[in-house]
Design an enzyme around this catalytic site. Sequence first.
Site, short mmCIF file in Angstrom:
data_model
loop_
_atom_site.label_atom_id
_atom_site.label_comp_id
_atom_site.label_asym_id
_atom_site.label_seq_id
_atom_site.Cartn_x
_atom_site.Cartn_y
_atom_site.Cartn_z
N LYS A 21 0.93 -1.08 -0.02
CA LYS A 21 -0.01 -0.03 0.02
C LYS A 21 0.66 1.15 0.10
CE LYS A 21 0.97 1.40 4.32
NZ LYS A 21 1.87 2.87 4.53
N PRO A 106 9.19 -3.79 -0.74
CA PRO A 106 10.37 -3.22 0.11
C PRO A 106 10.03 -3.68 1.53
CG PRO A 106 9.53 -1.89 -1.77
CD PRO A 106 8.55 -2.88 -1.52
N GLY A 110 7.92 1.55 4.34
CA GLY A 110 6.61 2.46 4.44
C GLY A 110 5.57 2.01 3.41
N ALA A 112 4.08 -1.31 4.10
CA ALA A 112 3.33 -2.12 4.81
C ALA A 112 3.41 -3.59 4.58
CB ALA A 112 1.74 -1.71 5.02
N GLY A 113 4.71 -4.04 4.29
CA GLY A 113 4.73 -5.22 3.71
C GLY A 113 4.68 -6.53 4.73
N SER A 115 2.54 -6.09 7.54
CA SER A 115 1.20 -6.21 7.56
C SER A 115 0.61 -6.94 6.36
CB SER A 115 0.68 -4.64 7.40
OG SER A 115 1.18 -3.98 8.26
N ALA A 116 1.05 -6.67 5.03
CA ALA A 116 0.52 -7.37 4.14
C ALA A 116 0.57 -9.13 4.28
CB ALA A 116 1.18 -7.13 2.74
N ASP A 148 -2.48 -1.43 9.87
CA ASP A 148 -2.31 -1.67 8.26
C ASP A 148 -3.01 -2.94 7.65
OD1 ASP A 148 -1.41 1.04 8.15
OD2 ASP A 148 0.72 0.42 7.82
P1 ATP Z 1 4.90 -0.23 8.80
O1 ATP Z 1 3.81 -1.53 8.38
O2 ATP Z 1 5.20 -0.39 10.44
O3 ATP Z 1 4.84 1.03 8.52
P2 ATP Z 1 6.92 -0.83 6.94
O4 ATP Z 1 5.76 -1.04 5.82
O5 ATP Z 1 7.98 0.32 6.75
O6 ATP Z 1 6.54 -0.86 8.38
P3 ATP Z 1 7.69 -3.45 7.04
O7 ATP Z 1 8.27 -4.25 5.51
O8 ATP Z 1 6.47 -3.82 7.25
O9 ATP Z 1 7.77 -1.81 6.89
O10 ATP Z 1 8.73 -4.02 8.04
C1 ATP Z 1 9.03 -3.28 9.14
C2 ATP Z 1 9.62 -4.23 10.21
O11 ATP Z 1 8.95 -5.45 10.39
C3 ATP Z 1 10.71 -5.02 9.43
O12 ATP Z 1 12.18 -4.16 9.68
C4 ATP Z 1 11.05 -6.32 10.08
O13 ATP Z 1 11.87 -6.31 11.33
C5 ATP Z 1 9.52 -6.50 10.64
N1 ATP Z 1 8.77 -7.79 10.19
C6 ATP Z 1 7.98 -8.58 10.79
N2 ATP Z 1 7.51 -9.19 9.95
C7 ATP Z 1 7.76 -9.13 8.67
C8 ATP Z 1 7.44 -9.45 7.31
N3 ATP Z 1 6.73 -10.29 7.24
N4 ATP Z 1 8.07 -8.90 6.14
C9 ATP Z 1 8.78 -7.79 6.43
N5 ATP Z 1 9.16 -7.37 7.69
C10 ATP Z 1 8.63 -7.99 8.74
#
Ligand code: ATP
Length: 303
Positions: A21, A106, A110, A112-113, A115-116, A148
Amino acid sequence: MEEYPLTVPSRSAVRVRVPAKINLHLGVGPLRDDNFHDLATVFHAVSLYDELTLECGPPGIRLILESPDENVPTDERNLAVRALKLLAEHANIEPAVTVRLRKGIPVAGGMAGGSADAAAALIAGDALWHLATPPEKLHELAAQLGSDVPFALHGGDALGTGRGEHLTPLTHPYQRHWVFVTAHEGLSTPAVYAQSDRLRKTTEASDPAAVIKALDEPDPQALADALCNDLQEATLNLRPELHEVINAGEAAGALKGIVSGSGPTCAFLVRDAEHARRVAENLKNYPTTTAFGSVDGAQLVTN
Ligand code: ATP
């Protein structure tokens, strides 16, 4: 006679694809007593996907990353593992699964990987274990896992309020095209919020009305003019080099560049797929990827 756990599924494997997202609008309100901020955000699901496959395995939940990445935990800190654990508890079953995770979103970007992946795990676990969990219950479990996660289940475009978990779908007929510039090193979302609390002069969330209106306009320039991220100042303060990235993307012809969520990924709105290709080509000194939105949320892949 030996008792088997209630996990003997009739499907042997399920695969789920889940999108990243971006926030077309990210209005950050006051810090609440539970340490979350009140948000007024417009989510937009884009065609960058993680893929999660569940297979029956030995007792427990084992997660294997298709491309090992030291920034992605494979133990109980992984949101996909936490989601499966929560779903199994809710359904009162003993999980026995192997999870294979292919990251296309990525990490810590930012977008939400994590959360996805939690949303994908809820859909996949529900299918593997034949739970037929009602959608409202899945939404509730998703909200317990993270702000998210509900949006990653639903996809499309949606207004998110509360801490982002209360969703109002926004429907319109237009597809938007994007170029993303990714960063090698991620940013911690809590660190960006903390910096934003230090820097912002107001605790009022900016109003998402302009983006909501612009979604109904066919001209992407209207949406470009309305894009807004209250966290951007904090992200740019922590990563000043992103000023250059945003300038480079706009100089390369993008209609507008914005930090995606808490960053450090930068999202550039462009006119169409061909324009995306040209802007990405002009940004050849940066790691880029193109995508479009909005797209559906977490979906079972059948083949
Ligand atoms: P947020 O959802 O908090 O905005 P983001 O989108 O910036 O975060 P994510 O890719 O969700 O970033 O990763 C944030 C942190 O979550 C990673 O540094 C990692 O330690 C942890 N994490 C837990 N599960 C996962 C996953 N399935 N994929 C990626 N990172 C994960």
